[in-house]
Design a protein around this motif. Structure first.
Motif, short mmCIF file in Angstrom:
data_model
loop_
_atom_site.label_atom_id
_atom_site.label_comp_id
_atom_site.label_asym_id
_atom_site.label_seq_id
_atom_site.Cartn_x
_atom_site.Cartn_y
_atom_site.Cartn_z
N MET A 159 1.75 -2.81 -2.53
CA MET A 159 2.66 -2.65 -1.41
C MET A 159 2.16 -1.60 -0.43
N ALA A 160 1.59 -0.51 -0.96
CA ALA A 160 1.07 0.55 -0.09
C ALA A 160 -0.08 0.03 0.75
N ARG A 161 -1.00 -0.69 0.13
CA ARG A 161 -2.13 -1.25 0.88
C ARG A 161 -1.63 -2.22 1.95
N GLU A 162 -0.65 -3.01 1.60
CA GLU A 162 -0.09 -3.97 2.55
C GLU A 162 0.52 -3.24 3.74
N SER A 163 1.03 -2.04 3.51
CA SER A 163 1.65 -1.24 4.57
C SER A 163 0.64 -0.36 5.29
N GLY A 164 -0.63 -0.45 4.92
CA GLY A 164 -1.67 0.34 5.57
C GLY A 164 -1.74 1.78 5.10
N ARG A 165 -1.16 2.09 3.94
CA ARG A 165 -1.18 3.46 3.42
C ARG A 165 -2.24 3.58 2.31
N ARG A 166 -2.95 4.70 2.31
CA ARG A 166 -4.01 4.88 1.32
C ARG A 166 -3.83 6.11 0.44
N ILE A 167 -2.81 6.93 0.73
CA ILE A 167 -2.55 8.12 -0.08
C ILE A 167 -1.15 7.98 -0.69
N LEU A 168 -1.08 7.97 -2.01
CA LEU A 168 0.20 7.88 -2.70
C LEU A 168 0.51 9.22 -3.36
N GLN A 169 1.73 9.70 -3.17
CA GLN A 169 2.17 10.95 -3.79
C GLN A 169 3.43 10.70 -4.60
N SER A 170 3.50 11.37 -5.74
CA SER A 170 4.63 11.16 -6.64
C SER A 170 4.91 12.43 -7.42
N TRP A 171 6.07 12.46 -8.07
CA TRP A 171 6.49 13.64 -8.82
C TRP A 171 6.98 13.22 -10.20
N THR A 172 6.64 14.02 -11.20
CA THR A 172 7.20 13.85 -12.54
C THR A 172 8.05 15.06 -12.85
N LYS B 43 7.68 6.64 8.96
CA LYS B 43 7.04 5.85 10.02
C LYS B 43 6.33 6.72 11.06
N THR B 44 6.54 8.03 11.01
CA THR B 44 5.85 8.90 11.97
C THR B 44 4.50 9.37 11.43
N THR B 45 4.16 8.97 10.19
CA THR B 45 2.84 9.28 9.62
C THR B 45 2.05 8.00 9.49
N GLN B 46 0.78 8.12 9.14
CA GLN B 46 -0.11 6.96 9.13
C GLN B 46 -0.71 6.64 7.77
N GLU B 47 -0.95 7.64 6.92
CA GLU B 47 -1.76 7.41 5.73
C GLU B 47 -1.01 7.53 4.41
N SER B 48 0.00 8.35 4.34
CA SER B 48 0.61 8.68 3.05
C SER B 48 1.91 7.93 2.82
#
Length: 356
Positions: free
Chosen positions: A114-127, A82-87
């Protein structure tokens, strides 16, 4: 194939009526990570997940499940700082029979919504991937490390994610010799000199160190190698550290922290974190390790690593090993790990997608 994506309620306790489904999905995720990594180093304890995924003033997690003809086929979550805005961070785990295909794609699509609904535009993930050498492999833009062209790779590429970095997962045998640890620590202390002092604790953070420790944690957002991933500054202060301590205590999680203090200024110059869940016979996870750029070149990374390993074995003698992740381009920290005795166990791909 009838695929349904539904939200999953995080129970208050494992005794709650909905807890059985939650535990089953956590086990599905653990099985997926075991299958893909070839190890059980990364298992999550449901007792910890309940507390970790509970919404706080600093974080929010949304969990979803995929069902095929009514049977669990996969689970995923979206985690927001919650302290960030985009990711936002996401993770997708699948049952073996749905390892690559429409179930994964349906989960990714819902996470993006869900990310768009939360106002986030950068998704990061790990495999996660096995450490076994293969011919069919891909090298990240950093040029350091590789991952195999397996189902995890195909899932990410098909859903529009770009590989930004490869991390090495290494393990240290806590039941073995500490000769290399002691030798490296002696050398590092001599190099650092009297201006630097090591501090160690387990459990709750001593109030006198909380603000400096929080400032050091925040630097993990800006001062570690991130390859081609976007870096967004996370905000930490003493209150956030104390809030995390409270959740750990509730879950039975134990943290061991090593700091190096720069005596002339009182600043935290380096830190290392070790963590284990309520089952102390499980592997230990190393979380953050960082030497502040302005204090590099004095072997402080070796000090926090070695002090942490020595003290940790004293208070958690049952834990078999420490598992840690480091960027493959972070040769300094890999050199420290290798000198201490860490060996590769698996590899992780770090991925990112920018939403239109």
């Amino acid at each position: 194939m009838d695929i349904r994506i539904e939200p999953v309620a995080v129970p208050e306790t494992l005794d709650a009526p909905e807890a059985a489904e939650f535990v089953a999905l956590a086990e599905l995720s653990n099985q997926a990570w075991r299958r893909e990594s070839g190890t059980d180093l990364h298992d999550d304890d449901p007792r910890e997940l309940i507390v970790r995924w509970r919404e706080t003033p600093y974080r929010a997690t949304r969990v979803i499940a995929a069902r095929v003809d009514g049977e669990p086929a996969g689970m995923a979550y979206l985690e927001l700082d919650k302290t960030t805005q985009e990711s936002a961070e996401i993770d997708v785990s699948l049952a073996a029979e749905h390892d690559d295909g429409p179930v994964a794609d349906a989960l990714f699509a819902e996470l993006e919504r869900m990310a768009r609904e939360s106002g986030r535009r950068i998704l990061q993930s790990w495999t996660i991937h096995r450490a076994e050498p293969v011919e069919d492999r891909v090298i990240p833009p950093t040029g350091a490390g590789w991952i195999p062209l397996d189902a995890g790779y195909r899932r990410m590429v098909r859903n529009g994610y770009a590989l930004g970095q490869v991390e090495r997962n290494s393990v240290f045998d806590l039941q073995g010799s500490y000769d290399a640890v002691d030798r490296l620590l002696e050398q590092a202390l001599a190099k650092a000199g009297p201006d630097y002092r090591a501090v160690w604790w387990s459990g709750a953070t001593p109030p006198e160190y909380a603000a400096g420790y929080a400032a050091a944690i925040a630097r993990m957002s800006s001062d570690v190698p991130v390859g081609e991933l976007s870096a967004e500054q996370s905000v930490w202060d003493a209150e956030r550290v104390f809030e995390r301590d409270g959740r750990f205590a509730e879950a039975g999680t134990l943290m061991g922290v090593t700091l190096v203090i720069h005596e002339p200024t009182g600043e935290v110059a380096a830190f290392n974190e070790l963590q284990i869940g309520p089952d102390r016979t499980r592997p230990t996870s190393q979380w953050g390790t960082l030497v502040m750029p302005e204090h590099r070149g004095r072997r402080l990374g070796a000090i926090v690593k070695c002090v942490g390993l020595r003290r940790w074995h004293e208070i958690v003698p049952e834990s078999p090993c420490v598992s840690t992740f480091n960027a493959e381009e972070n040769r300094y920290m890999l050199d420290v790990n290798e000198a201490v005795g860490f060996v590769p166990a698996s590899y992780a791909g770090a991925w990112e997608k920018k939403l239109a």
